[in-house]
Enzyme design. Structure first.
Site, PDB file in Angstrom:
ATOM      1  N   LYS A 237       1.241   4.165  -2.952  1.00  0.00           N
ATOM      2  CA  LYS A 237       0.927   5.577  -2.716  1.00  0.00           C
ATOM      3  C   LYS A 237       2.159   6.460  -2.939  1.00  0.00           C
ATOM      4  O   LYS A 237       2.041   7.592  -3.407  1.00  0.00           O
ATOM      5  CB  LYS A 237       0.353   5.762  -1.313  1.00  0.00           C
ATOM      6  CG  LYS A 237      -0.990   5.068  -1.107  1.00  0.00           C
ATOM      7  CD  LYS A 237      -2.078   5.628  -2.030  1.00  0.00           C
ATOM      8  CE  LYS A 237      -3.461   5.122  -1.655  1.00  0.00           C
ATOM      9  NZ  LYS A 237      -4.524   5.664  -2.517  1.00  0.00           N
TER      10      LYS A 237
ATOM     11  N   TYR B  58       0.845  -1.210   0.000  1.00  0.00           N
ATOM     12  CA  TYR B  58       0.000   0.000   0.000  1.00  0.00           C
ATOM     13  C   TYR B  58       0.878   1.257   0.000  1.00  0.00           C
ATOM     14  O   TYR B  58       0.648   2.196  -0.776  1.00  0.00           O
ATOM     15  CB  TYR B  58      -0.899  -0.028   1.235  1.00  0.00           C
ATOM     16  CG  TYR B  58      -1.873   1.116   1.333  1.00  0.00           C
ATOM     17  CD1 TYR B  58      -3.075   1.095   0.633  1.00  0.00           C
ATOM     18  CD2 TYR B  58      -1.612   2.218   2.157  1.00  0.00           C
ATOM     19  CE1 TYR B  58      -3.986   2.145   0.733  1.00  0.00           C
ATOM     20  CE2 TYR B  58      -2.509   3.260   2.259  1.00  0.00           C
ATOM     21  CZ  TYR B  58      -3.697   3.223   1.548  1.00  0.00           C
ATOM     22  OH  TYR B  58      -4.591   4.269   1.654  1.00  0.00           O
TER      23      TYR B  58
HETATM   24  N1  LIG Z   1      -9.440   6.232   5.094  1.00  0.00           N
HETATM   25  C1  LIG Z   1      -8.185   6.574   5.291  1.00  0.00           C
HETATM   26  O1  LIG Z   1      -7.707   6.650   6.431  1.00  0.00           O
HETATM   27  C2  LIG Z   1      -7.302   6.902   4.104  1.00  0.00           C
HETATM   28  C3  LIG Z   1      -6.049   7.439   4.381  1.00  0.00           C
HETATM   29  C4  LIG Z   1      -5.214   7.757   3.326  1.00  0.00           C
HETATM   30  C5  LIG Z   1      -5.613   7.531   2.027  1.00  0.00           C
HETATM   31  N2  LIG Z   1      -6.830   6.995   1.768  1.00  0.00           N
HETATM   32  C6  LIG Z   1      -7.192   6.788   0.366  1.00  0.00           C
HETATM   33  O2  LIG Z   1      -8.395   7.452   0.083  1.00  0.00           O
HETATM   34  C7  LIG Z   1      -9.097   6.748  -0.962  1.00  0.00           C
HETATM   35  C8  LIG Z   1     -10.518   6.469  -0.495  1.00  0.00           C
HETATM   36  O3  LIG Z   1     -10.446   5.709   0.690  1.00  0.00           O
HETATM   37  P1  LIG Z   1     -11.701   5.486   1.664  1.00  0.00           P
HETATM   38  O4  LIG Z   1     -11.180   5.453   3.035  1.00  0.00           O
HETATM   39  O5  LIG Z   1     -12.825   6.391   1.306  1.00  0.00           O
HETATM   40  O6  LIG Z   1     -12.037   3.967   1.252  1.00  0.00           O
HETATM   41  P2  LIG Z   1     -13.404   3.160   1.108  1.00  0.00           P
HETATM   42  O7  LIG Z   1     -13.019   1.736   1.135  1.00  0.00           O
HETATM   43  O8  LIG Z   1     -14.421   3.662   2.069  1.00  0.00           O
HETATM   44  O9  LIG Z   1     -13.859   3.580  -0.385  1.00  0.00           O
HETATM   45  C9  LIG Z   1     -13.125   3.183  -1.502  1.00  0.00           C
HETATM   46  C10 LIG Z   1     -14.060   3.118  -2.712  1.00  0.00           C
HETATM   47  O10 LIG Z   1     -13.271   2.680  -3.837  1.00  0.00           O
HETATM   48  C11 LIG Z   1     -14.011   1.682  -4.530  1.00  0.00           C
HETATM   49  N3  LIG Z   1     -13.087   0.790  -5.249  1.00  0.00           N
HETATM   50  C12 LIG Z   1     -12.255  -0.141  -4.721  1.00  0.00           C
HETATM   51  N4  LIG Z   1     -11.627  -0.801  -5.693  1.00  0.00           N
HETATM   52  C13 LIG Z   1     -12.057  -0.282  -6.867  1.00  0.00           C
HETATM   53  C14 LIG Z   1     -11.781  -0.562  -8.223  1.00  0.00           C
HETATM   54  N5  LIG Z   1     -10.925  -1.538  -8.576  1.00  0.00           N
HETATM   55  N6  LIG Z   1     -12.387   0.181  -9.174  1.00  0.00           N
HETATM   56  C15 LIG Z   1     -13.277   1.154  -8.838  1.00  0.00           C
HETATM   57  N7  LIG Z   1     -13.593   1.449  -7.567  1.00  0.00           N
HETATM   58  C16 LIG Z   1     -12.989   0.740  -6.593  1.00  0.00           C
HETATM   59  C17 LIG Z   1     -14.776   0.946  -3.429  1.00  0.00           C
HETATM   60  O11 LIG Z   1     -15.870   0.205  -3.951  1.00  0.00           O
HETATM   61  C18 LIG Z   1     -15.180   2.091  -2.524  1.00  0.00           C
HETATM   62  O12 LIG Z   1     -16.425   2.657  -2.899  1.00  0.00           O
HETATM   63  C19 LIG Z   1      -8.279   5.490  -1.255  1.00  0.00           C
HETATM   64  O13 LIG Z   1      -7.447   5.713  -2.364  1.00  0.00           O
HETATM   65  C20 LIG Z   1      -7.435   5.338   0.002  1.00  0.00           C
HETATM   66  O14 LIG Z   1      -6.251   4.634  -0.252  1.00  0.00           O
HETATM   67  C21 LIG Z   1      -7.693   6.671   2.775  1.00  0.00           C
END
Ligand SMILES: NC(=O)c1ccc[n+]([C@@H]2O[C@H](COP(=O)([O-])OP(=O)(O)OC[C@H]3O[C@@H](n4cnc5c(N)ncnc54)[C@H](O)[C@@H]3O)[C@@H](O)[C@H]2O)c1
Length: 276
Positions: free
Chosen positions: A160, A156
């Site tokens: 990133k 991961y």
């Molecule tokens: N939540 C955190 O703490 C956090 C921190 C840093 C970065 N992020 C990043 O933010 C972004 C959103 O994260 P989140 O926490 O809202 O996650 P989440 O799991 O709540 O939402 C992710 C969404 O992406 C969709 N998805 C997954 N694989 C996919 C694919 N192959 N094609 C299309 N859609 C797909 C899922 O169905 C989901 O709706 C991600 O890139 C994650 O890495 C999140």
């Protein structure tokens, strides 16, 4: 429509829930027409219907960002509806929390395939349309895990970190086409992904390591995305905006109590400098 993104056509991948959904809501509030694309078709449709009920304009598209054919079909659907694309928020992603020595090639390939290769493929397909349209805005959602070597973050974090560098190259090459490309690197944000991936010990450690002592909200990421996609950020290029409550900035915080061990009662705050 009025607002900072009035009449812009904005695509948010992974927009069915979490950070992506909050971004879509904020963009709709600012007057954009939304395309909510997600591998979860029903979730994308529900999100799109929710925006429409709230007075926004939205369409749902099913996409797997790891599949080039699926991306091509998504772009075709957007062009058929709107004829152009102004904004991309490359947000779709999956979490990963496996120790380096136990990370299997298939886990590595899945996480890199969605979080890095998928973001590349979507950005390339969308940027080609933005070049044709004379400009645009791309925001990639990276992570603090791409900047700091956290436990279990081999795949991961590498994905990133790669996304941050890809953003810089895109910014350099797409400047001449009037396209701004930037990253948002969220810290710990309260979403389903975090609820699934963060156990009690992880949450306690974050509470200790984040100067603002709390997780962020999806809306706090969305507000940063509105800024980066607005005209106010027209000279911001190739930048990573950390939205992390100070997590990246912090060093020694000796006045804080150490995090409690998993399952232990919380350690009371000391007044004489509890050391980590
Ligand atoms: N939540 C955190 O703490 C956090 C921190 C840093 C970065 N992020 C990043 O933010 C972004 C959103 O994260 P989140 O926490 O809202 O996650 P989440 O799991 O709540 O939402 C992710 C969404 O992406 C969709 N998805 C997954 N694989 C996919 C694919 N192959 N094609 C299309 N859609 C797909 C899922 O169905 C989901 O709706 C991600 O890139 C994650 O890495 C999140």
């Amino acid at each position: 429509m009025t607002g900072r993104l009035a009449d812009k056509v904005a695509l948010v991948t992974g927009g069915a829930r979490g950070i992506g959904l909050a971004v879509a809501r904020a963009f709709a509030r600012e007057g954009a027409a939304l395309v909510i694309a997600d591998v979860n078709r029903a979730g994308a449709e529900a999100a799109s219907a929710g925006l429409a009920e709230a007075g926004g304009r939205a369409m749902a598209v099913a996409v797997d960002v790891a599949d080039p054919a699926s991306i091509a079909a998504m772009v075709e659907a957007i062009l058929a509806r709107h004829g152009r694309l102004d904004i991309l928020v490359n947000n779709a992603g999956v979490g990963g929390n496996t120790p380096f020595l136990e990370t299997r090639l298939e886990d590595w390939n899945r996480i890199i395939g969605i979080n890095l290769t998928g973001a590349f493929l979507v950005a390339q397909a969308c940027a080609r349309e933005m070049v044709r349209g004379g400009g645009g805005k791309i925001v990639n959602i990276a992570s603090l895990s791409g900047q700091r070597g956290g436990d279990g973050r081999a795949a991961y974090g590498a994905a990133k970190a790669g996304l941050e560098l890809l953003t810089k190259v895109m910014a350099v090459e797409l400047s001449e086409h009037g396209i701004n490309v930037n990253n948002i690197a969220p810290g710990a944000i309260e979403t389903e992904m975090a609820r699934f991936a963060h156990d009690a010990a992880t949450r306690a450690a974050y509470g200790y390591l984040i100067p603002m002592t709390r997780y962020g909200t999806p809306e706090e990421i969305a507000d940063a995305a509105v800024f980066l996609c607005s005209d106010e950020a027209r000279y911001v290029q190739g930048h990573t905006l950390n939205v992390d409550g100070g997590f990246r900035a912090a060093g020694l915080m000796f006045k804080r109590a150490a995090p409690p061990a998993a399952g232990a009662a919380p350690t009371p705050t000391t007044t004489n400098g509890g050391t980590p």
